[in-house]
Enzyme design. Structure first.
Site, PDB file in Angstrom:
ATOM      1  N   CYS A 185     -13.464  -8.419   9.227  1.00  0.00           N
ATOM      2  CA  CYS A 185     -14.437  -8.638   9.037  1.00  0.00           C
ATOM      3  C   CYS A 185     -15.010  -8.560   7.591  1.00  0.00           C
ATOM      4  CB  CYS A 185     -15.829  -8.412   9.962  1.00  0.00           C
ATOM      5  SG  CYS A 185     -16.098  -6.724   9.616  1.00  0.00           S
ATOM      6  N   CYS A 210     -13.235  -0.409  12.885  1.00  0.00           N
ATOM      7  CA  CYS A 210     -14.598  -0.892  12.247  1.00  0.00           C
ATOM      8  C   CYS A 210     -15.712  -0.755  12.926  1.00  0.00           C
ATOM      9  CB  CYS A 210     -14.491  -2.404  11.913  1.00  0.00           C
ATOM     10  SG  CYS A 210     -15.849  -3.216  11.180  1.00  0.00           S
ATOM     11  N   ASP A 237       0.841  -1.138  -0.136  1.00  0.00           N
ATOM     12  CA  ASP A 237      -0.092  -0.010   0.168  1.00  0.00           C
ATOM     13  C   ASP A 237       0.954   1.235   0.039  1.00  0.00           C
ATOM     14  OD1 ASP A 237      -2.764   1.634   0.505  1.00  0.00           O
ATOM     15  OD2 ASP A 237      -1.577   1.925   2.285  1.00  0.00           O
ATOM     16  N   ASP A 270      -2.858   1.910   7.040  1.00  0.00           N
ATOM     17  CA  ASP A 270      -2.029   1.774   6.109  1.00  0.00           C
ATOM     18  C   ASP A 270      -1.873  -0.007   6.106  1.00  0.00           C
ATOM     19  OD1 ASP A 270      -1.875   4.345   5.309  1.00  0.00           O
ATOM     20  OD2 ASP A 270       0.230   4.705   6.276  1.00  0.00           O
ATOM     21  N   CYS A 328     -12.718  -3.465   6.219  1.00  0.00           N
ATOM     22  CA  CYS A 328     -12.287  -3.857   7.507  1.00  0.00           C
ATOM     23  C   CYS A 328     -11.294  -5.115   7.374  1.00  0.00           C
ATOM     24  CB  CYS A 328     -13.362  -4.144   8.619  1.00  0.00           C
ATOM     25  SG  CYS A 328     -12.735  -5.168   9.983  1.00  0.00           S
ATOM     26  N   GLU A 357      -1.378  -1.705  -4.541  1.00  0.00           N
ATOM     27  CA  GLU A 357      -2.493  -0.401  -4.742  1.00  0.00           C
ATOM     28  C   GLU A 357      -2.546   0.085  -6.167  1.00  0.00           C
ATOM     29  OE1 GLU A 357      -2.026   2.706  -2.003  1.00  0.00           O
ATOM     30  OE2 GLU A 357      -4.215   3.364  -2.210  1.00  0.00           O
TER      31      GLU A 357
HETATM   32 ZN    ZN Z   1     -14.728  -5.243  11.056  1.00  0.00          ZN
END
Ligand code: ZN
Length: 305
Positions: free
Chosen positions: A209, A225, A63, A235, A206, A153
């Site tokens: 999840c 999140c 990234d 980052d 996130c 990226e």
């Molecule tokens: Zn999450």
């Protein structure tokens, strides 16, 4: 010639490299010779071991960080690399170049003083270009030596984030050049380099999840999140997501047609120029010479040192 030519001379002597062209040029008062060499393939011992097509693991996301030049992480969430800042000459380059060009405009046209100021400015530009190229190669080398699968990226997305801590000299064109260098170095080493698609929300997602949240303002350094409460360095979170994307889309990325801009190296560095003259010995490795430039002050587009 600035760099040690021992390795090149040894390779020529043993027939593992052949000089194709030599270009003599004069830039900012310095004479340089750029040698274009057709060299042998990298020795297998120095290449990444091949992976079977069914193996989708091993991806490392790279990234373009907000607080660092690059941050790399794997799918397990481990940060594997972080390059914090450009070398000092690059960070101080812009004010210095501005000062020197002011000096030029203050001197009288046609005067000897002006000619000297112009020469000083030219030398400063050349030095910045050299430091910058050296730095980018160093960063690329570090990544491709240890990781055979890199996902970067998207160039456009990366361009949206202005990293004010880094000199413009490195942050603007730097990422595109870094991607290009990584691309051909990785090919040379038998590894892979791809770029994630522009629409992929690596920053907003996130990494725990996979919920995609709202866009993060530039001031936010920590990803948090709303769904699961997971927090991570902004980052690092983005780098993990890139690695995860590559693992999931691994099947498509095998086709070089869809590899994206990372592999679109310039013609000089392209696969067509790939050396085919036997093999290098393990101690020939280290620098990637589709073109080996053994000079200082080669034009940016030309040599690879
Ligand atoms: Zn999450």
């Amino acid at each position: 010639m600035r760099e040690d030519t021992r390795r090149l001379r040894r390779m020529i002597r043993t027939g593992r490299a052949r000089i194709r062209y030599a270009t003599v040029s004069c830039r900012a008062g310095r004479w340089t010779i750029t040698v274009t060499v057709e060299a042998a393939d990298l020795h297998p011992a120095r290449q990444h071991p091949p992976r079977p097509d069914t193996d989708s693991s091993g991806w490392v996301g790279v990234d373009r960080g907000l607080t660092a030049l690059i941050v790399a992480a794997d799918t397990t969430g481990r940060q594997v690399e972080r390059v914090g800042d450009a070398p000092r000459p690059l960070r101080t380059a812009l004010p210095r170049l501005r000062r020197l060009s002011r000096h030029v405009s203050r001197k009288q046209r046609g005067s000897r003083n002006r000619a000297e100021a112009v020469a000083r400015l030219g030398r400063a530009h050349l030095r910045v270009a050299n430091v910058r190229r050296h730095f980018l190669h160093e960063v690329a080398n570090r990544l491709v030596k240890t990781h055979d699968r890199l996902v970067l990226e998207d160039l456009y997305t990366a361009g949206m984030l202005r990293n004010r801590r880094l000199a413009a000299a490195i942050s603007d064109a730097g990422w595109a050049d870094l991607a290009r260098i990584i691309g051909y170095q990785q090919r040379w080493r038998g590894g892979q380099a791809i770029s994630a698609p522009r629409w992929y929300p690596s920053t907003r997602m996130c990494s725990a999840c996979r919920t995609v949240g709202p866009a993060l303002p530039l001031s936010v350094r920590i990803f948090a999140c709303d769904e699961c409460g997971h927090t991570a360095d902004r980052d690092v979170n983005a780098a993990i997501n890139l690695a995860v994307w590559a693992e999931h889309h691994h099947a498509q990325t095998r086709d070089p047609e869809v590899r994206g801009p990372v592999t679109n190296a310039s013609r000089e560095d392209g696969p067509g120029q790939r050396p085919r003259a036997g093999e290098t010995s393990p101690d020939d490795g280290g620098t990637p010479p589709p073109r080996t430039s053994v000079t200082a002050g080669t034009p940016e587009k030309g040599g690879v040192s």
